[in-house]
Write a protein that holds these residues in place. Sequence first.
Motif, PDB file in Angstrom:
ATOM      1  N   ARG A   1       6.360 -67.535 107.567  1.00 41.31           N
ATOM      2  CA  ARG A   1       6.170 -68.801 106.898  1.00 41.31           C
ATOM      3  C   ARG A   1       7.007 -69.903 107.533  1.00 41.31           C
ATOM      4  NH1 ARG A   1       8.456 -71.484 103.324  1.00 41.31           N
ATOM      5  NH2 ARG A   1      10.091 -69.958 102.969  1.00 41.31           N
TER       6      ARG A   1
ATOM      7  N   SER B   1      -6.744 -66.090  99.406  1.00 40.10           N
ATOM      8  CA  SER B   1      -5.638 -66.159 100.367  1.00 40.10           C
ATOM      9  C   SER B   1      -5.987 -65.413 101.647  1.00 40.10           C
ATOM     10  CB  SER B   1      -4.360 -65.560  99.767  1.00 40.10           C
ATOM     11  OG  SER B   1      -3.863 -66.402  98.760  1.00 40.10           O
TER      12      SER B   1
ATOM     13  N   THR C   1      -5.110 -72.412  93.875  1.00 37.96           N
ATOM     14  CA  THR C   1      -3.954 -72.154  93.032  1.00 37.96           C
ATOM     15  C   THR C   1      -2.721 -72.671  93.770  1.00 37.96           C
ATOM     16  OG1 THR C   1      -3.492 -70.019  94.037  1.00 37.96           O
ATOM     17  CG2 THR C   1      -5.036 -70.034  92.184  1.00 37.96           C
ATOM     18  N   ALA C   2      -1.605 -72.752  93.051  1.00 39.93           N
ATOM     19  CA  ALA C   2      -0.370 -73.241  93.675  1.00 39.93           C
ATOM     20  C   ALA C   2       0.016 -72.366  94.862  1.00 39.93           C
ATOM     21  CB  ALA C   2       0.750 -73.291  92.638  1.00 39.93           C
ATOM     22  N   SER C   3      -0.123 -71.052  94.721  1.00 39.24           N
ATOM     23  CA  SER C   3       0.315 -70.176  95.816  1.00 39.24           C
ATOM     24  C   SER C   3      -0.644 -70.276  96.998  1.00 39.24           C
ATOM     25  CB  SER C   3       0.457 -68.728  95.342  1.00 39.24           C
ATOM     26  OG  SER C   3      -0.805 -68.167  95.101  1.00 39.24           O
ATOM     27  N   GLU C   4      -1.939 -70.475  96.721  1.00 31.56           N
ATOM     28  CA  GLU C   4      -2.879 -70.668  97.828  1.00 31.56           C
ATOM     29  C   GLU C   4      -2.552 -71.960  98.572  1.00 31.56           C
ATOM     30  OE1 GLU C   4      -6.441 -68.307  95.488  1.00 31.56           O
ATOM     31  OE2 GLU C   4      -6.473 -70.497  95.587  1.00 31.56           O
ATOM     32  N   GLN C   5      -2.181 -72.989  97.795  1.00 33.35           N
ATOM     33  CA  GLN C   5      -1.845 -74.242  98.462  1.00 33.35           C
ATOM     34  C   GLN C   5      -0.577 -74.107  99.310  1.00 33.35           C
ATOM     35  OE1 GLN C   5      -1.867 -77.898  96.126  1.00 33.35           O
ATOM     36  NE2 GLN C   5      -0.705 -78.894  97.770  1.00 33.35           N
ATOM     37  N   SER C   6       0.412 -73.361  98.801  1.00 37.66           N
ATOM     38  CA  SER C   6       1.621 -73.123  99.591  1.00 37.66           C
ATOM     39  C   SER C   6       1.266 -72.425 100.891  1.00 37.66           C
ATOM     40  CB  SER C   6       2.615 -72.247  98.819  1.00 37.66           C
ATOM     41  OG  SER C   6       2.975 -72.873  97.631  1.00 37.66           O
ATOM     42  N   LEU C   7       0.380 -71.454 100.776  1.00 34.92           N
ATOM     43  CA  LEU C   7      -0.059 -70.734 101.971  1.00 34.92           C
ATOM     44  C   LEU C   7      -0.666 -71.707 102.976  1.00 34.92           C
ATOM     45  CD1 LEU C   7      -0.819 -68.198 103.610  1.00 34.92           C
ATOM     46  CD2 LEU C   7      -2.924 -68.079 102.248  1.00 34.92           C
TER      47      LEU C   7
ATOM     48  N   SER D   1       1.822 -73.789 104.704  1.00 34.86           N
ATOM     49  CA  SER D   1       2.689 -73.056 105.639  1.00 34.86           C
ATOM     50  C   SER D   1       1.990 -72.754 106.958  1.00 34.86           C
ATOM     51  CB  SER D   1       3.161 -71.746 104.999  1.00 34.86           C
ATOM     52  OG  SER D   1       2.110 -70.804 104.984  1.00 34.86           O
TER      53      SER D   1
END
Lengths: 332, 332
Positions: free
Chosen positions: A50, B114, B135-141, B144
């Motif tokens: 990441r 993801s 989702t928030a975690s997909e957006q973080s992915l 990154s």
Amino acid sequence: MSAERRSRSVTRADVARYAGVSTAVVSYVLNDGPKAVAPLTRERVLDAVRVLGYRPNAAARALSMGAADMFGLLVHDNRNPFFAELCHALDQASADAGRSLLIVNSDRTQISTSEQIRDLASRQIGGLIIADVLTASEQSLVESLGIPTVVIGQFGETDGLASVGVDFALGARTATEHLIGHGYREIAFAGSAARYDERERGWRDALTAARLPLGPLLHTPFSYQGGYDAAVRLVEAGGMPRAVLTASDQIAIGMLTAFGERGVRVSDEIAIVSFDGTVTADFVWPRLTTAAQPLQEMAEAAVQLLGDPDAAADHRAFPTRLRIRESCGCTL
Amino acid sequence: MSAERRSRSVTRADVARYAGVSTAVVSYVLNDGPKAVAPLTRERVLDAVRVLGYRPNAAARALSMGAADMFGLLVHDNRNPFFAELCHALDQASADAGRSLLIVNSDRTQISTSEQIRDLASRQIGGLIIADVLTASEQSLVESLGIPTVVIGQFGETDGLASVGVDFALGARTATEHLIGHGYREIAFAGSAARYDERERGWRDALTAARLPLGPLLHTPFSYQGGYDAAVRLVEAGGMPRAVLTASDQIAIGMLTAFGERGVRVSDEIAIVSFDGTVTADFVWPRLTTAAQPLQEMAEAAVQLLGDPDAAADHRAFPTRLRIRESCGCTL
């Protein structure tokens, strides 16, 4: 996103160094094996991926492994509801086989279909699915590429290529016989002018077998507008037929619009049976009785043919299933 | 196709040898330049390509040139007519920019969104277009990955990512005002339960500004079936509203079906205005008055944002345009 993260030259070795592990461990984490990695180590590696913005490179992997984990799908226009559903069924069937599906439209104005095919082929795809009518030279091109290929949703066999479709003539004949069973005597057909469209033949065969005259024959494009225009022609010509078989749901839906606009009642004044069995056919009023194509089975057969080197020129034809709704005059 | 043609190890040098030319000439033919090649030589090279089954390798080219001539598009379900039209507009806009478009559905049951995003990223794409709610975690992915990314057709801004959309609240308000202008007093809204759906707010604002009470609020899925079910609920509850604003054409079309089935006349008994402006909205009866999203302009803006490193978190909102047809009670 920050510029620092955009670096394209981050390697697996960089990730390993940052995480304080060997490059092998990085591979195990990214490929989920073959060896297990302790949870904390795994976290460290993912964190390094990441932070460094490392992207495992499918292109490099395809080259080193000789793998081609992607199928290419050439479709004329993904907006056509029938082909949209076919694309989606093929996507699911490809996923079942562990493949991604690269969907490409062939109606791009900027480049030719041949260029689209060459472009797909150059992407190291493991199989090519064609949901479009090819010219002879496009087909020669496809045959010369040496990629497992299957044609889907077109008419009859395609010499030299594997293909999956439905029995159009039988489906149209069965649909026409359903209209005849309602007691209708004058039955029109609305479909493309293509001589190879076997739906027109199925319509003719059913009427001939029942010793009925051929109703009006309306050649029109495969689109909502094509159906709309055909219905306007019918109404303006006077002497409406009692029923019509259409070669697609889209044509039928366009006809419904024109009939609605002119106050012609479907099915009381004119009954309709269509072809395809798209979802939309169930969300018009009256709902369309339609010869449904078994898209999921067809998609699975196509993916299976791609994986079978002996299936080079096989043709698999599925029967349609008449989905009875209200447009034909049935009451449910 | 023959097994001999399937060889994957044919190189440009093999083609050159077979054709009796230099590898440079093979390149000129395959790349249409930079130097001209005599027609007969060109024929010889193409013949060699065909006979040997040579495939110029985009993967190798991408590695050696550092090029990434492909955009990836993540869409929830390509069958949804609005997203089908959006995909097609993005395909055209990408083609205008000289890019291929790899369309991938995110509703695959076999793998997570993801994983789909990671898979796209690993294909050396030059840009990522997201036509889905992350989702928030997909957006973080996504953030990154370090790939230029744009979100299209979703609600408002997406913190940290560039986005393209329409002014949903204004579009819904204008549409509701059109119904108010017809003199309708009780106006329902049918849309998703998502609190961030600003169409509901636009409907509220228009009614409040006109000092009208809020009509029935119907939360229902974005699908034909969702619209169908909402209309059935309205009819069965008794005391129908005089008009309804729907959050999508699909919902409106499902409502038309249910109303048609129950003999409720649109627009005489209940007027409808919808949202999206898909082609299908023009091929139902009555045709749908709809707040049309300018898909081609939105697609062009998305592709432009991908090429602009300074646009990292820009949001471009386009106005909708009210396309007047018959479902609202207008006579054309």
